[in-house]
Design a protein around this motif. Structure first.
Motif, mmCIF file in Angstrom:
data_model
loop_
_atom_site.group_PDB
_atom_site.id
_atom_site.type_symbol
_atom_site.label_atom_id
_atom_site.label_comp_id
_atom_site.label_asym_id
_atom_site.label_seq_id
_atom_site.Cartn_x
_atom_site.Cartn_y
_atom_site.Cartn_z
ATOM 1 N N MET A 117 4.999 -22.542 22.060
ATOM 2 C CA MET A 117 5.035 -21.731 20.853
ATOM 3 C C MET A 117 3.981 -20.625 20.958
ATOM 4 O O MET A 117 2.838 -20.891 21.305
ATOM 5 C CB MET A 117 4.760 -22.589 19.611
ATOM 6 N N ASP A 118 4.393 -19.387 20.673
ATOM 7 C CA ASP A 118 3.486 -18.253 20.733
ATOM 8 C C ASP A 118 2.858 -18.010 19.368
ATOM 9 O O ASP A 118 3.561 -17.931 18.354
ATOM 10 C CB ASP A 118 4.228 -16.990 21.177
ATOM 11 N N LEU A 119 1.546 -17.893 19.337
ATOM 12 C CA LEU A 119 0.810 -17.569 18.112
ATOM 13 C C LEU A 119 0.069 -16.257 18.348
ATOM 14 O O LEU A 119 -0.895 -16.213 19.104
ATOM 15 C CB LEU A 119 -0.188 -18.678 17.766
ATOM 16 N N GLN A 120 0.555 -15.193 17.720
ATOM 17 C CA GLN A 120 -0.034 -13.875 17.913
ATOM 18 C C GLN A 120 -1.019 -13.589 16.788
ATOM 19 O O GLN A 120 -0.637 -13.571 15.618
ATOM 20 C CB GLN A 120 1.058 -12.796 17.952
ATOM 21 N N LEU A 121 -2.289 -13.383 17.142
ATOM 22 C CA LEU A 121 -3.306 -13.087 16.146
ATOM 23 C C LEU A 121 -3.411 -11.578 15.946
ATOM 24 O O LEU A 121 -3.412 -10.819 16.915
ATOM 25 C CB LEU A 121 -4.663 -13.643 16.592
ATOM 26 N N ASN A 122 -3.499 -11.156 14.680
ATOM 27 C CA ASN A 122 -3.566 -9.726 14.407
ATOM 28 C C ASN A 122 -4.975 -9.180 14.650
ATOM 29 O O ASN A 122 -5.876 -9.899 15.108
ATOM 30 C CB ASN A 122 -3.098 -9.428 12.976
ATOM 31 N N THR A 123 -5.166 -7.920 14.304
ATOM 32 C CA THR A 123 -6.419 -7.238 14.617
ATOM 33 C C THR A 123 -7.627 -7.932 14.004
ATOM 34 O O THR A 123 -8.651 -8.140 14.670
ATOM 35 C CB THR A 123 -6.361 -5.783 14.117
ATOM 36 N N TYR A 124 -7.510 -8.312 12.739
ATOM 37 C CA TYR A 124 -8.669 -8.889 12.057
ATOM 38 C C TYR A 124 -9.060 -10.227 12.664
ATOM 39 O O TYR A 124 -10.249 -10.494 12.897
ATOM 40 C CB TYR A 124 -8.359 -9.051 10.565
ATOM 41 N N ASN A 130 -2.585 -24.755 25.386
ATOM 42 C CA ASN A 130 -1.307 -24.511 26.045
ATOM 43 C C ASN A 130 -0.788 -25.756 26.753
ATOM 44 O O ASN A 130 0.406 -26.092 26.667
ATOM 45 C CB ASN A 130 -1.465 -23.360 27.040
ATOM 46 N N VAL A 131 -1.671 -26.461 27.454
ATOM 47 C CA VAL A 131 -1.258 -27.630 28.234
ATOM 48 C C VAL A 131 -0.938 -28.821 27.336
ATOM 49 O O VAL A 131 0.077 -29.497 27.520
ATOM 50 C CB VAL A 131 -2.357 -28.001 29.253
ATOM 51 N N LEU A 132 -1.779 -29.057 26.346
ATOM 52 C CA LEU A 132 -1.653 -30.273 25.533
ATOM 53 C C LEU A 132 -0.652 -30.124 24.393
ATOM 54 O O LEU A 132 0.103 -31.051 24.095
ATOM 55 C CB LEU A 132 -3.023 -30.662 24.970
ATOM 56 N N LEU A 133 -0.637 -28.953 23.755
ATOM 57 C CA LEU A 133 0.203 -28.778 22.564
ATOM 58 C C LEU A 133 1.280 -27.720 22.727
ATOM 59 O O LEU A 133 2.131 -27.574 21.848
ATOM 60 C CB LEU A 133 -0.683 -28.419 21.359
ATOM 61 N N GLY A 134 1.250 -26.991 23.820
ATOM 62 C CA GLY A 134 2.286 -25.983 24.061
ATOM 63 C C GLY A 134 2.061 -24.672 23.339
ATOM 64 O O GLY A 134 2.953 -23.823 23.314
ATOM 65 N N TYR A 135 0.881 -24.485 22.745
ATOM 66 C CA TYR A 135 0.591 -23.242 22.037
ATOM 67 C C TYR A 135 0.053 -22.197 23.008
ATOM 68 O O TYR A 135 -0.782 -22.491 23.856
ATOM 69 C CB TYR A 135 -0.447 -23.474 20.929
ATOM 70 N N ARG A 136 0.538 -20.966 22.849
ATOM 71 C CA ARG A 136 0.033 -19.840 23.637
ATOM 72 C C ARG A 136 -0.514 -18.791 22.673
ATOM 73 O O ARG A 136 0.256 -18.143 21.961
ATOM 74 C CB ARG A 136 1.137 -19.249 24.504
ATOM 75 N N LEU A 137 -1.839 -18.683 22.636
ATOM 76 C CA LEU A 137 -2.475 -17.735 21.726
ATOM 77 C C LEU A 137 -2.410 -16.328 22.304
ATOM 78 O O LEU A 137 -2.677 -16.121 23.488
ATOM 79 C CB LEU A 137 -3.932 -18.123 21.487
ATOM 80 N N GLY A 138 -2.069 -15.388 21.460
ATOM 81 C CA GLY A 138 -2.065 -13.984 21.854
ATOM 82 C C GLY A 138 -3.025 -13.200 20.985
ATOM 83 O O GLY A 138 -3.165 -13.491 19.784
ATOM 84 N N PHE A 139 -3.698 -12.242 21.568
ATOM 85 C CA PHE A 139 -4.682 -11.450 20.834
ATOM 86 C C PHE A 139 -4.291 -9.980 20.862
ATOM 87 O O PHE A 139 -3.456 -9.559 21.663
ATOM 88 C CB PHE A 139 -6.072 -11.665 21.440
ATOM 89 N N ASP A 140 -4.879 -9.205 19.982
ATOM 90 C CA ASP A 140 -4.518 -7.797 19.825
ATOM 91 C C ASP A 140 -4.985 -7.002 21.051
ATOM 92 O O ASP A 140 -6.172 -6.678 21.173
ATOM 93 C CB ASP A 140 -5.148 -7.247 18.544
ATOM 94 N N VAL A 141 -4.055 -6.699 21.922
ATOM 95 C CA VAL A 141 -4.388 -5.957 23.140
ATOM 96 C C VAL A 141 -4.825 -4.537 22.816
ATOM 97 O O VAL A 141 -5.695 -3.970 23.488
ATOM 98 C CB VAL A 141 -3.176 -5.949 24.098
#
Length: 406
Positions: free
Chosen positions: A1-8, A54-65
């Protein structure tokens, strides 16, 4: 699951990483002993936590590039805005000598990559990806040249491969620069200049050596802050304009190089045409803050699972590049630059951009000078060579190698 974090939320996470890094370096003596920069210490812990999610829970954190890119451009703009022609003249022979050392190293790095790639049965162009294209060029150059290799030379996955190699280089560049410089200082019994509190205050007031004393208090005013923000906005606008104008040209420069060039142009026009005094202390504050936040977001954004998926041959090439860089810096850079304390600090910077990026080089040098004392020569030479001249040289080398190998 992808979790994209916004700018703040990205900015909040970056601040927490920097606070964590400061706490770790302050409480874990071995980090301080090895002169690991605070953003690198905190960022690696955060990257490992993201990997565990990512390995344990399947979460992929994304940050504001985009936020990461913005702070990177502000940092390079601050280098340009700090570089008037008087400072470049002060660099003189040492700047040219260091530039020659780095030019030779670019050839060595690409030669190692291409040779090992050929011996391991890979396309020689993959050796360039594991060479100066990513290790010395960083993520920006990796993305720009990766698309060229995919489109024009049929190297599938070149961009992803380049980003993974650049990520590896960023980690290694931040980890080995401080320890190598400290080893050189101890082995050769070198000493930095003895700085009294009064001297430190004079250094801050001198408006000459930005980035050298990031922990010192800088007194800035509201008017100076507004003027400085306008200067940075001008640099970023110039960078955006030149990137658009040169798009599709045969010889292109990354946007951050244009930001630095814009800073040099604006600064020297104000100095020598309009006789306007630029407030260096404000540029210093903004530049150091941008440097720390950029590194924090860059390390937060590391996808360690991509490094885990690197093929065995590529790991061999990258490991060999690390050994070659350490040997070259210790045996060539240190000796050519004078075998003194300044040369040791230059070696920390060389490791930073030789495997990572110029912000890593500056952070490495700050970690050394915070413990052993200032090095005016290193902070004068490394930002300009690492951020400007290197990318010009690297572009020429890469185009030559690709033409020859293609």
């Amino acid at each position: 699951m992808d979790l994209q974090l916004n700018t703040y939320y990205t900015l909040i996470c970056a601040a927490l990483v920097l606070l964590l890094g400061k706490w770790l370096v302050g409480h874990l003596r071995w980090l301080a002993n090895f002169n690991i920069p605070e953003p690198v210490a905190g960022g690696l812990v955060a990257a490992v936590l993201c990997y565990a999610l990512n390995v344990l829970l399947g979460y992929r954190l994304g940050f504001d590039v985009d936020l990461q890119t913005a702070f990177m451009l502000v940092f390079f703009s601050s280098i340009g805005l700090s570089a008037n022609f008087t400072k470049l003249k002060q660099g003189g022979r040492a700047l040219l000598l260091f530039l020659l050392v780095i030019a030779v190293y670019i050839g060595v790095q690409n030669g190692v990559g291409v040779t090992l790639a050929s011996l391991l049965g890979l396309d020689p162009l993959v050796g360039l990806i594991a060479g100066s294209m990513t290790l010395l060029g960083g993520h920006g150059t990796a993305g720009a040249w990766g698309s060229v290799l995919e489109r024009d030379h049929g190297i599938q996955g070149a961009m992803t491969l380049g980003m993974a190699c650049a990520t590896f280089g960023l980690i290694i560049g931040g980890l080995v620069g401080g320890p190598l410089a400290k080893w050189l200082i101890r082995r050769h019994q070198l000493q930095g200049p003895q700085v009294t509190p009064a001297d430190a205050d004079n250094l801050v007031e001198a408006d000459a050596y930005n980035f050298e004393s990031p922990r010192k208090t800088r007194l800035i005013t509201t008017d100076a802050t507004i003027e400085t923000l306008a200067l940075f906005a001008g640099c970023l606008a110039f960078a955006q304009l030149m990137t658009a104008l040169t798009a599709g040209a045969s010889f292109q420069l990354p946007t951050f190089v244009w930001a630095l060039a814009g800073g040099v142009l604006i600064r020297n026009t104000l100095d020598y045409v309009f006789r306007f005094k630029v407030f260096d202390r404000a540029i210093d504050v903004f530049g150091n803050a941008a440097l720390s936040i950029y590194l924090a977001i860059a390390l937060l954004s590391l996808k360690l699972w991509e490094l885990a998926d690197l093929a065995g041959p590529l790991v061999i090439i990258l490991a060999a590049q690390t050994v070659v860089m350490l040997a070259y810096v210790a045996l060539v850079t240190f000796r050519v630059m004078g075998r003194d304390y300044d040369a040791a600090v230059l070696c920390a910077g060389n490791c930073g951009f030789g495997m990572g990026a110029t912000p890593t080089a500056v952070a490495n040098m700050q970690a050394i000078t915070n413990q052993y004392g200032p090095s005016h020569k290193a902070f004068l030479i490394v930002p300009m060579v690492g951020a400007f001249f290197i990318d010009l040289l690297n572009a020429v080398f890469l185009q030559t190698f690709i033409k020859f190998l293609g």
